[in-house]
Motif scaffolding. Structure first.
Motif, PDB file in Angstrom:
ATOM      1  N   ARG A  93       0.846  -1.308   0.195  1.00 44.00           N
ATOM      2  CA  ARG A  93       0.282  -0.042  -0.131  1.00 44.00           C
ATOM      3  C   ARG A  93       0.915   1.419  -0.030  1.00 44.00           C
ATOM      4  NH1 ARG A  93      -5.381  -1.331   0.365  1.00 44.00           N
ATOM      5  NH2 ARG A  93      -5.630  -3.467   1.534  1.00 44.00           N
ATOM      6  N   ARG A  94       1.789   1.154  -0.826  1.00 42.75           N
ATOM      7  CA  ARG A  94       2.754   2.395  -0.801  1.00 42.75           C
ATOM      8  C   ARG A  94       3.277   2.736  -2.251  1.00 42.75           C
ATOM      9  NH1 ARG A  94       7.503   2.039   3.992  1.00 42.75           N
ATOM     10  NH2 ARG A  94       5.887   1.423   5.868  1.00 42.75           N
ATOM     11  N   GLY A  95       2.520   1.892  -3.111  1.00 41.24           N
ATOM     12  CA  GLY A  95       2.858   2.327  -4.539  1.00 41.24           C
ATOM     13  C   GLY A  95       3.835   1.254  -5.034  1.00 41.24           C
ATOM     14  N   PRO A 124      -7.790  -8.453  -5.293  1.00 44.05           N
ATOM     15  CA  PRO A 124      -8.670  -8.072  -6.354  1.00 44.05           C
ATOM     16  C   PRO A 124      -8.965  -6.565  -6.595  1.00 44.05           C
ATOM     17  CG  PRO A 124      -9.979  -9.054  -4.716  1.00 44.05           C
ATOM     18  CD  PRO A 124      -8.474  -9.391  -4.312  1.00 44.05           C
ATOM     19  N   GLU A 125      -8.737  -5.819  -5.452  1.00 39.57           N
ATOM     20  CA  GLU A 125      -9.058  -4.324  -5.417  1.00 39.57           C
ATOM     21  C   GLU A 125      -8.008  -3.635  -6.257  1.00 39.57           C
ATOM     22  OE1 GLU A 125      -8.496  -5.726  -2.335  1.00 39.57           O
ATOM     23  OE2 GLU A 125     -10.568  -6.651  -2.405  1.00 39.57           O
ATOM     24  N   PHE A 126      -6.748  -4.110  -5.841  1.00 34.30           N
ATOM     25  CA  PHE A 126      -5.538  -3.557  -6.172  1.00 34.30           C
ATOM     26  C   PHE A 126      -5.491  -3.711  -7.702  1.00 34.30           C
ATOM     27  CE2 PHE A 126      -1.182  -4.608  -7.932  1.00 34.30           C
ATOM     28  CZ  PHE A 126      -0.570  -3.316  -7.771  1.00 34.30           C
ATOM     29  N   TYR A 127      -5.752  -4.958  -8.429  1.00 34.87           N
ATOM     30  CA  TYR A 127      -5.743  -5.037  -9.695  1.00 34.87           C
ATOM     31  C   TYR A 127      -7.092  -4.307 -10.327  1.00 34.87           C
ATOM     32  CZ  TYR A 127      -1.983  -8.447  -8.791  1.00 34.87           C
ATOM     33  OH  TYR A 127      -0.975  -8.901  -8.769  1.00 34.87           O
ATOM     34  N   ASN A 128      -8.009  -4.445  -9.854  1.00 31.66           N
ATOM     35  CA  ASN A 128      -9.185  -3.519 -10.403  1.00 31.66           C
ATOM     36  C   ASN A 128      -8.786  -2.060 -10.343  1.00 31.66           C
ATOM     37  OD1 ASN A 128     -10.831  -5.960 -10.661  1.00 31.66           O
ATOM     38  ND2 ASN A 128     -11.992  -5.408  -8.900  1.00 31.66           N
ATOM     39  N   GLU A 133      -9.153  -6.606 -15.115  1.00 34.71           N
ATOM     40  CA  GLU A 133     -10.432  -7.213 -14.970  1.00 34.71           C
ATOM     41  C   GLU A 133     -10.475  -8.833 -14.960  1.00 34.71           C
ATOM     42  OE1 GLU A 133     -12.097  -7.239 -19.614  1.00 34.71           O
ATOM     43  OE2 GLU A 133     -11.927  -5.402 -18.490  1.00 34.71           O
ATOM     44  N   SER A 134     -11.211  -9.364 -14.202  1.00 36.77           N
ATOM     45  CA  SER A 134     -11.412 -10.788 -14.344  1.00 36.77           C
ATOM     46  C   SER A 134     -11.860 -11.474 -15.503  1.00 36.77           C
ATOM     47  CB  SER A 134     -12.546 -11.056 -13.109  1.00 36.77           C
ATOM     48  OG  SER A 134     -12.551 -12.709 -12.869  1.00 36.77           O
ATOM     49  N   ALA A 135     -11.089 -12.438 -15.865  1.00 37.74           N
ATOM     50  CA  ALA A 135     -11.433 -12.878 -17.318  1.00 37.74           C
ATOM     51  C   ALA A 135     -11.292 -14.514 -17.331  1.00 37.74           C
ATOM     52  CB  ALA A 135     -10.274 -12.173 -18.297  1.00 37.74           C
ATOM     53  N   GLY A 136     -11.322 -14.945 -16.096  1.00 42.59           N
ATOM     54  CA  GLY A 136     -11.390 -16.613 -16.216  1.00 42.59           C
ATOM     55  C   GLY A 136     -11.388 -17.155 -15.010  1.00 42.59           C
TER      56      GLY A 136
END
Length: 149
Positions: A93-95, A124-128, A133-136
């Motif tokens: 959470r520091r970039g 998942p929040e980080f990647y979103n 996006e979730s793809a599979g």
């Protein structure tokens, strides 16, 4: 932490011990072994289709990303895959993760990658937030002894 405190760069041979320490924090299904790591690490650094990046804070490696670009048939050319990415506990959470992925994205674009994919159940929040996006669904079959269950 300011962006001046963070440096993202290609990994070097002298980063090996710090990266090895992070692999032990990263791996949940396998136990990293020092001999296997030291055999693979120089080969990855020399592989033109691999990118090993490190996030350095105050001279110490606090995160790394290992990814590849490879050809596909269905996507009309190369795509990129993030195999491993971790930020050291206490430095999240520091970039650092964002900076690692953004640098990998630049590298993948320079190699004509059509997209970037990765498999994870974590953050998942980080990647979103980075527009992934979730793809599979991810499936695996362990072919080599050494996996934990």
């Amino acid at each position: 932490m300011t962006s001046d405190d963070l440096l993202v760069r290609r990994a070097r041979e002298d980063d090996a011990e710090e990266i090895y320490g992070l692999t032990r924090e990263f791996a949940l299904s396998f136990r990293p072994e020092r001999a296997a790591f030291h055999a693979a690490y120089p080969a990855l650094l020399a592989n033109p289709d691999a990118s090993v990046l490190v996030a350095v804070v105050d001279g110490a490696v606090r995160g790394y990303l290992l990814g590849f670009v490879h050809l596909t048939l269905f996507a009309n050319g190369p795509v990129a895959w993030v195999e491993e990415a971790i930020t050291q506990h206490g430095f999240r959470r520091r970039g650092l993760g964002r900076a690692l992925l953004e640098e990998f994205e630049r590298w993948a674009r320079s190699r004509d990658g059509g997209y970037i994919a990765l498999a994870t159940r974590r953050a998942p929040e980080f990647y979103n937030a980075l527009k992934y996006e979730s793809a599979g669904t991810y499936y695996r079959k362990v072919l080599k002894a050494g996996a934990q269950e």
